[in-house]
Design a protein around this motif. Structure first.
Motif, PDB file in Angstrom:
ATOM      1  N   ARG A  18     -12.418  54.164  18.787  1.00 24.38           N
ATOM      2  CA  ARG A  18     -11.544  55.051  19.550  1.00 24.38           C
ATOM      3  C   ARG A  18     -10.174  55.152  18.893  1.00 24.38           C
ATOM      4  N   LYS A  19      -9.625  54.004  18.507  1.00 25.43           N
ATOM      5  CA  LYS A  19      -8.303  53.991  17.880  1.00 25.43           C
ATOM      6  C   LYS A  19      -8.315  54.702  16.535  1.00 25.43           C
ATOM      7  N   LEU A  20      -9.354  54.469  15.742  1.00 20.79           N
ATOM      8  CA  LEU A  20      -9.469  55.127  14.447  1.00 20.79           C
ATOM      9  C   LEU A  20      -9.552  56.635  14.629  1.00 20.79           C
ATOM     10  N   GLY A  21     -10.370  57.059  15.572  1.00 22.51           N
ATOM     11  CA  GLY A  21     -10.485  58.493  15.840  1.00 22.51           C
ATOM     12  C   GLY A  21      -9.157  59.099  16.244  1.00 22.51           C
ATOM     13  N   ILE A  24      -6.786  59.282  12.978  1.00 19.64           N
ATOM     14  CA  ILE A  24      -7.106  60.282  11.954  1.00 19.64           C
ATOM     15  C   ILE A  24      -7.282  61.673  12.543  1.00 19.64           C
ATOM     16  N   GLY A  25      -7.174  61.775  13.868  1.00 16.42           N
ATOM     17  CA  GLY A  25      -7.270  63.083  14.507  1.00 16.42           C
ATOM     18  C   GLY A  25      -8.690  63.562  14.742  1.00 16.42           C
ATOM     19  N   ASP A  26      -9.656  62.668  14.675  1.00 20.68           N
ATOM     20  CA  ASP A  26     -11.053  63.030  14.915  1.00 20.68           C
ATOM     21  C   ASP A  26     -11.342  62.853  16.405  1.00 20.68           C
ATOM     22  N   ALA A  31     -13.714  60.257  21.257  1.00 16.31           N
ATOM     23  CA  ALA A  31     -14.505  60.407  22.484  1.00 16.31           C
ATOM     24  C   ALA A  31     -15.713  59.475  22.477  1.00 16.31           C
ATOM     25  N   GLU A  32     -16.374  59.346  21.335  1.00 14.38           N
ATOM     26  CA  GLU A  32     -17.499  58.411  21.217  1.00 14.38           C
ATOM     27  C   GLU A  32     -17.031  56.993  21.508  1.00 14.38           C
TER      28      GLU A  32
END
Length: 66
Positions: A18-21, A24-26, A31-32
């Motif tokens: 979640r934090k990585l997403g 990086i703006g993914d 959401a996953e």
């Protein structure tokens, strides 16, 4: 490794996803991660409930119905 430890690892992995997403703006990855994190918390809660029920049955000698 016990079930709770596995669920804790699963929750930590989901939190990292979640934090990585988010970083990086993914949005899909974030959401996953949120979904997997919530699922891991629900599974831990379910495990705690089942442990409590089993403990109460042992303590009070209640028979299982069904």
């Amino acid at each position: 490794m016990g079930l709770v430890e596995k669920l804790n690892l699963r929750e930590m992995k989901a939190r990292a996803k979640r934090k990585l997403g988010g970083r990086i703006g993914d949005r899909r990855l974030a959401a996953e991660g949120r979904t997997e994190e919530a699922e891991a918390r629900l599974l831990k809660t379910q495990d705690e409930i089942l442990d409590t029920v089993a403990e109460m049955r042992r303590e009070y000698g209640a028979a299982r119905r069904g």
